[in-house]
Write a protein that holds these residues in place. Structure first.
Motif, PDB file in Angstrom:
ATOM      1  N   LYS A  12       1.349   4.163  -2.971  1.00 36.26           N
ATOM      2  CA  LYS A  12       1.282   5.600  -2.676  1.00 36.26           C
ATOM      3  C   LYS A  12       2.535   6.318  -3.186  1.00 36.26           C
ATOM      4  CE  LYS A  12      -0.626   8.346   1.145  1.00 36.26           C
ATOM      5  NZ  LYS A  12      -1.963   8.470   0.557  1.00 36.26           N
ATOM      6  N   GLU A  47       2.302   6.767  -6.860  1.00 37.75           N
ATOM      7  CA  GLU A  47       1.291   7.789  -7.149  1.00 37.75           C
ATOM      8  C   GLU A  47       1.853   9.197  -6.932  1.00 37.75           C
ATOM      9  OE1 GLU A  47      -2.584   9.189  -4.729  1.00 37.75           O
ATOM     10  OE2 GLU A  47      -2.488   7.027  -5.080  1.00 37.75           O
ATOM     11  N   GLU A  48       2.610   9.378  -5.865  1.00 38.18           N
ATOM     12  CA  GLU A  48       3.095  10.725  -5.514  1.00 38.18           C
ATOM     13  C   GLU A  48       4.435  11.061  -6.154  1.00 38.18           C
ATOM     14  OE1 GLU A  48       2.770  11.966  -1.512  1.00 38.18           O
ATOM     15  OE2 GLU A  48       0.844  10.984  -1.203  1.00 38.18           O
ATOM     16  N   SER A 100       0.830  -1.208   0.000  1.00 35.17           N
ATOM     17  CA  SER A 100       0.000   0.000   0.000  1.00 35.17           C
ATOM     18  C   SER A 100       0.865   1.260   0.000  1.00 35.17           C
ATOM     19  CB  SER A 100      -0.922   0.010   1.219  1.00 35.17           C
ATOM     20  OG  SER A 100      -1.864  -1.023   1.129  1.00 35.17           O
ATOM     21  N   ILE A 101       1.950   1.222   0.793  1.00 36.40           N
ATOM     22  CA  ILE A 101       2.858   2.379   0.838  1.00 36.40           C
ATOM     23  C   ILE A 101       3.549   2.543  -0.518  1.00 36.40           C
ATOM     24  CG2 ILE A 101       4.896   3.353   1.968  1.00 36.40           C
ATOM     25  CD1 ILE A 101       4.081   1.590   4.418  1.00 36.40           C
ATOM     26  N   HIS A 143      -1.051   7.811   8.290  1.00 36.72           N
ATOM     27  CA  HIS A 143      -0.182   7.964   7.119  1.00 36.72           C
ATOM     28  C   HIS A 143      -0.785   7.457   5.808  1.00 36.72           C
ATOM     29  CE1 HIS A 143       3.333   9.461   9.296  1.00 36.72           C
ATOM     30  NE2 HIS A 143       2.970   8.656  10.266  1.00 36.72           N
ATOM     31  N   LEU A 144      -1.797   6.608   5.891  1.00 36.78           N
ATOM     32  CA  LEU A 144      -2.424   6.084   4.670  1.00 36.78           C
ATOM     33  C   LEU A 144      -3.911   6.426   4.575  1.00 36.78           C
ATOM     34  CD1 LEU A 144      -0.853   2.488   4.615  1.00 36.78           C
ATOM     35  CD2 LEU A 144      -0.082   4.486   3.312  1.00 36.78           C
ATOM     36  N   LYS A 182       8.017  11.851   3.424  1.00 32.68           N
ATOM     37  CA  LYS A 182       6.793  11.333   4.060  1.00 32.68           C
ATOM     38  C   LYS A 182       7.019   9.901   4.550  1.00 32.68           C
ATOM     39  CE  LYS A 182       3.580  14.068   1.254  1.00 32.68           C
ATOM     40  NZ  LYS A 182       2.466  13.991   0.272  1.00 32.68           N
ATOM     41  N   TYR A 183       7.736   9.147   3.735  1.00 34.93           N
ATOM     42  CA  TYR A 183       8.032   7.756   4.080  1.00 34.93           C
ATOM     43  C   TYR A 183       8.851   7.682   5.366  1.00 34.93           C
ATOM     44  CZ  TYR A 183      10.233   3.119   3.446  1.00 34.93           C
ATOM     45  OH  TYR A 183      10.697   1.837   3.604  1.00 34.93           O
ATOM     46  N   GLU A 239      -6.262   4.738   6.070  1.00 39.54           N
ATOM     47  CA  GLU A 239      -6.918   3.441   5.852  1.00 39.54           C
ATOM     48  C   GLU A 239      -7.287   2.769   7.176  1.00 39.54           C
ATOM     49  OE1 GLU A 239      -7.786   2.015   3.073  1.00 39.54           O
ATOM     50  OE2 GLU A 239      -6.509   2.779   1.457  1.00 39.54           O
ATOM     51  N   PHE A 271       8.412  11.782  -2.127  1.00 40.21           N
ATOM     52  CA  PHE A 271       7.689  10.915  -1.188  1.00 40.21           C
ATOM     53  C   PHE A 271       8.607  10.419  -0.075  1.00 40.21           C
ATOM     54  CE2 PHE A 271       6.025   6.739   0.210  1.00 40.21           C
ATOM     55  CZ  PHE A 271       4.770   7.141   0.643  1.00 40.21           C
TER      56      PHE A 271
END
Length: 594
Positions: A532, A535-536, A528-529, A563-564, A543-544, A566, A540
């Motif tokens: 992301k 996508e970004e 999932s990360i 952070h997600l 943020k990671y 979700e 990133f």
């Protein structure tokens, strides 16, 4: 331009020259004793806080705990490295037992502090946590308080801790010694278990089968001894649970991983519903290998002829190139690890099985251990362990007390790094044969997390339930493992690995049971990360790293929400990650059906 040649043997002398004979190591261990004595005295004198005036005393105790933990961690990791690089290092084994005793002393003193904090009146407790000196440790202090409430009296817990070094920790160390000394005879060679395991992915079925049979013979010869070790390790733990009134064997691992039962159920539920593409992959693989059904020794076999040897230096350059495309910090950190000899990769006898990354907190460095034999899988393992090391690096700015992240999130950065490398390899290839080979390596990893790890989870759950009623024989352990593998692989295999309970070192790790589901959690969480990140794009990495810094100060559910965005207690979250890995399986099926 001449290429840099990276060392394949790690540098341990930078910490304590001379290995297990190091005078500096002896001095380091001797200096822990007075610190520990001082802390034990303060812990004994510590009284239940009655007002915010106690904040200063508590803060001082926290700093002492952090300092002693750091010194113990430095010694423990160094000694662990000595034993990994040479399983016959008897002096290191003695030192390991000594450090276990020191750790038990610290744990006992800490339990005294934690029990005392448990008795703090709620309103005083809340006021204390608002104090500037304690507020940064709110999560950890609340966790300690909650854990202490669920345990026995201070005296009883101290007794358990005192018995641990010669109790279940000793059983775990015995397992490592037994397996480290095993020799697997294949042809005219006597290989270590790790070297024999590397033959499981050989393109020649005769070699794979010979390795499987030789390993099976070796495990069979040791099964009664290893069954005793596993039974006593589990028996010690179950007796502790019984005394504490814990009926659910998952209570400790779930708490340790800071996650809810609903999250675990949602993850396995989603996986169980979406195994068909991986069943189809295994059926297709059987067809490609000219068989009706796969046998266990075929699981790691390549179906593509593109299996050229990948030199260590080339693997390092490939990893650095693609880490650099993700972010400059990951690339520069990993280059430092390669150049400064943080990695033990040489293929030689007497090394322990598997791979790991360990932190040396006093030096703020890591060391990576593996046996590199030239496969794409080895390169992925190297990237995986570098991901672990980067996780520790990302937390350098965090206070030592807030760096104790759990196993499930510990597998996030490692799996993320692995995916960067695999995806890059798939995208760069122009050959269908090479692409099939690489895609299969990715699918095999998904299969490991969805099927093999699931089998381990099913086995361990059932074994612990049976162990409550008495000793479980080696033959019964074989049956339990066979049943778990048959269920996890949805009956698609023609042969299983009944001694996987003996060969899987994770069943013998002493600090917490069920070191299986955290791998699957970390894999899907990092998918999932990774999605992301794609996508970004650029930027990133910051943020990671911010997310990695939070891994030790919040629950898994809160981390995902922050952070997600979700809810990981729902199957829908896990299905998103599974869907990404299904694409690899489908692409493999398409390419191999041509």
């Amino acid at each position: 331009m001449t290429k840099v040649k990276y060392p394949e043997v790690w540098d341990l002398d930078v910490f304590f020259p001379g290995g297990s004979d190091s005078p500096q190591l002896r001095e380091h261990l001797n200096l822990i004793a007075p610190q520990l004595t001082s802390f034990e005295e303060k812990a004994q004198q510590f009284k239940v806080p009655e007002s915010v005036a106690a904040a200063g005393e508590i803060a001082e105790l926290l700093e002492e705990i952090t300092k002693i933990r750091t010194d113990i961690g430095q010694a423990r990791s160094f000694i662990g490295c000595l034993l990994a690089q040479n399983t016959t290092d008897k002096k290191a084994s003695v030192l390991q037992a000594e450090v276990s005793g020191i750790q038990a002393q610290l744990t006992t003193a800490m339990q005294k502090v934690q029990k005392t904090l448990t008795n703090t009146e709620d309103s005083v407790w809340q006021s204390l946590l608002e104090m500037e000196s304690l507020h940064p440790f709110t999560f950890v202090l609340n966790e300690w308080r909650e854990q202490a409430k669920q345990k026995l009296s201070e005296e009883e817990e101290s007794l358990i801790t005192a018995l641990t070094a010669d109790g279940y920790e000793a059983w775990g160390n015995l397992y490592n010694s037994v397996v480290g000394e095993m020799k697997i005879h294949i042809g005219d060679k006597a290989l270590s278990v790790g070297q024999a395991n590397n033959l499981k992915s050989n393109s020649d079925e005769n070699i794979r089968k010979e390795a499987y049979q030789a390993l099976e013979k070796a495990w069979t010869e040791k099964e009664d001894l290893l069954a005793k070790i596993l039974n006593h390790l589990a028996g010690f733990r179950l007796n502790v649970y019984k005394k504490r009134g814990w009926n659910d064997v998952l209570q400790e691992p779930l708490a340790y991983n800071r996650m809810k039962q609903e999250t675990l159920d949602a993850m396995w539920g989603a996986i169980s519903k979406h195994k068909q593409p991986f069943v189809d992959y295994l059926k297709q693989k059987a067809t490609l290998l000219g068989k009706e059904k796969l046998e266990w020794h075929d699981l790691q076999a390549p179906v593509s002829s593109s299996t050229q040897k990948l030199e260590y230096q080339d693997a390092a350059e490939f990893i650095l190139k693609h880490f650099g495309q993700f972010g400059p910090e990951l690339e520069s950190f990993s280059r430092k690890a390669f150049e400064e000899g943080w990695i033990e990769a040489e293929d030689r006898p007497n090394k322990r099985v598997g791979g790991f990354c360990t932190g040396l907190p006093k030096s703020e460095q890591s060391r990576i251990f593996m046996t590199y034999s030239g496969t794409i899988g080895n390169m992925a393992t190297l990237a995986h362990e570098l991901g672990h090391a980067f996780h520790s690096h990302a937390m350098k700015s965090v206070h030592g007390l807030n760096r104790q992240y759990a196993m499930n999130v510990a597998e996030t950065a490692s799996t993320f790094a692995e995916m960067i490398v695999f995806d890059a390899a798939v995208k760069e290839t122009t050959s269908d044969a090479e692409k099939i080979y690489l895609l299969e390596e990715k699918v095999k990893r998904s299969m490991m997390f969805y099927m093999n790890i699931h089998a381990r989870f099913l086995f361990e759950t059932r074994f612990y339930e049976e162990r409550k009623n008495g000793i479980v024989s080696a033959s019964r352990l074989n049956e339990l493992m066979h049943e778990a593998q048959k269920e996890a692989y949805v009956g698609v295999l023609d042969e299983f690995d009944p001694h996987a309970w003996a060969s899987t070192l994770h069943f013998y790790i002493t600090y917490v049971p069920f070191y299986n589901f955290p791998y699957t959690f970390g894999y899907l969480f990092s998918l999932s990360i990774y999605a992301k990140a794609l996508e970004e794009g650029e930027g990133f990495e910051e943020k990671y790293m911010a997310m990695l810094r939070d891994t030790a100060v919040m629950s898994a559910e809160d981390l995902a929400m922050k952070h997600l965005g979700e809810d990981i207690t729902q199957e829908a979250f896990w299905e998103k990650g599974i869907a990404l890995s299904v694409k690899d399986a489908e692409e493999f099926l398409t390419l191999t059906s041509k």
